[in-house]
Design an enzyme around this catalytic site. Structure first.
Site, PDB file in Angstrom:
ATOM      1  CE  LYS A  13      21.324 -65.985  15.953  1.00  0.00           C
ATOM      2  NZ  LYS A  13      21.242 -65.162  14.731  1.00  0.00           N
ATOM      3  NE  ARG A  87      22.550 -59.765  18.546  1.00  0.00           N
ATOM      4  CZ  ARG A  87      21.393 -60.432  18.429  1.00  0.00           C
ATOM      5  NH1 ARG A  87      20.958 -61.202  19.384  1.00  0.00           N
ATOM      6  NH2 ARG A  87      20.692 -60.321  17.326  1.00  0.00           N
ATOM      7  NE  ARG A 126      12.932 -63.345  10.191  1.00  0.00           N
ATOM      8  CZ  ARG A 126      13.995 -63.580  10.968  1.00  0.00           C
ATOM      9  NH1 ARG A 126      14.402 -64.807  11.196  1.00  0.00           N
ATOM     10  NH2 ARG A 126      14.674 -62.592  11.498  1.00  0.00           N
ATOM     11  NE  ARG A 138      12.884 -60.023  14.329  1.00  0.00           N
ATOM     12  CZ  ARG A 138      13.998 -60.634  14.738  1.00  0.00           C
ATOM     13  NH1 ARG A 138      13.997 -61.945  14.896  1.00  0.00           N
ATOM     14  NH2 ARG A 138      15.099 -59.960  14.968  1.00  0.00           N
ATOM     15  NE  ARG A 149      18.194 -57.868  12.778  1.00  0.00           N
ATOM     16  CZ  ARG A 149      17.233 -58.623  12.226  1.00  0.00           C
ATOM     17  NH1 ARG A 149      16.463 -58.133  11.261  1.00  0.00           N
ATOM     18  NH2 ARG A 149      17.057 -59.854  12.632  1.00  0.00           N
TER      19      ARG A 149
END
Ligand code: AMP
Length: 192
Positions: A13, A87, A126, A138, A149
């Site tokens: 996204k 969300r 990532r 992160r 998640r």
């Protein structure tokens, strides 16, 4: 044109939003980025959401609705890209109301579809890349938080697919292709 990029964590996204900013002068509103900024700045809000985010759970609807309401005030000539918001169904209703109050509409919802196993590998990579580049990963880019998640995505955000389909706004795309190919498909969906 105001649009939502909808999809599980790691589906691309943010990457596609960056393209749309560049190509169309749209303004990205990422509630995840706003919350990470609040944390980095050490604000009370940042402190409040820190552990929730590290686990991969959702913060309360009111927190993100307030963040979005504030950003909508400024307006955006090229239109807004909502990334990571809404969300939940309550957030989706609130977004509709906030836009209507400004005389604006939500024009398209682009769903980026992706396979769970690929997504887990992607975010773990990532994280490794961020560290290799001398940065910090992160807190939620690890396999365990990623499972949470994904679970929350299917439970809380999944219903938005039907919600926006029923409104005639949804286009579903394969999010796992090459970045350029996905960008071309997004462009085609927006120009349709
Ligand atoms: P993201 O950067 O979109 O992956 O968001 C990172 C984290 O921020 C999520 O796992 C949630 O803890 C929190 N978050 C971001 N956006 C929302 C939202 N719309 N509703 C609830 N929590 C959110």
């Amino acid at each position: 044109m105001n649009i939502i990029l909808l999809g599980p964590p790691g589906a691309g996204k943010g990457t596609q939003a960056a393209r749309l900013i560049q190509d169309r002068g749209m303004v990205q509103l990422s509630t995840g980025d706003m919350l990470r900024e609040a944390q980095a700045a050490g604000t009370p809000l940042g402190e409040k959401v820190k552990d929730i985010m590290a686990r991969g759970d959702l913060v309360t609807d009111q927190i993100v609705i307030d963040l979005i309401a504030e950003k909508l005030e400024a307006g955006a000539e090229g239109g807004f890209i909502f990334d990571g918001f809404p969300r939940t169904l309550a957030q989706a209703d609130a977004l509709g109301e906030l836009l209507a109050a400004k005389g604006e509409t939500l024009d398209k919802v682009i769903q980026l579809k992706a396979d769970d196993e690929v997504l887990v590998k992607r975010v773990v990579n990532r994280a490794a890349e961020a560290v290799a580049a001398g940065g910090k990963a992160r807190a939620d880019d690890n396999a365990e938080a990623m499972r949470t998640r994904l679970f929350n995505y299917y439970r809380d955000t999944g219903p938005l697919i039907g919600y926006y389909h029923a409104k005639g706004l949804l286009t579903a795309l394969d999010g796992l292709g090459e970045i350029d190919a996905v960008a071309a498909a997004v462009k085609a969906a927006l120009d349709a």
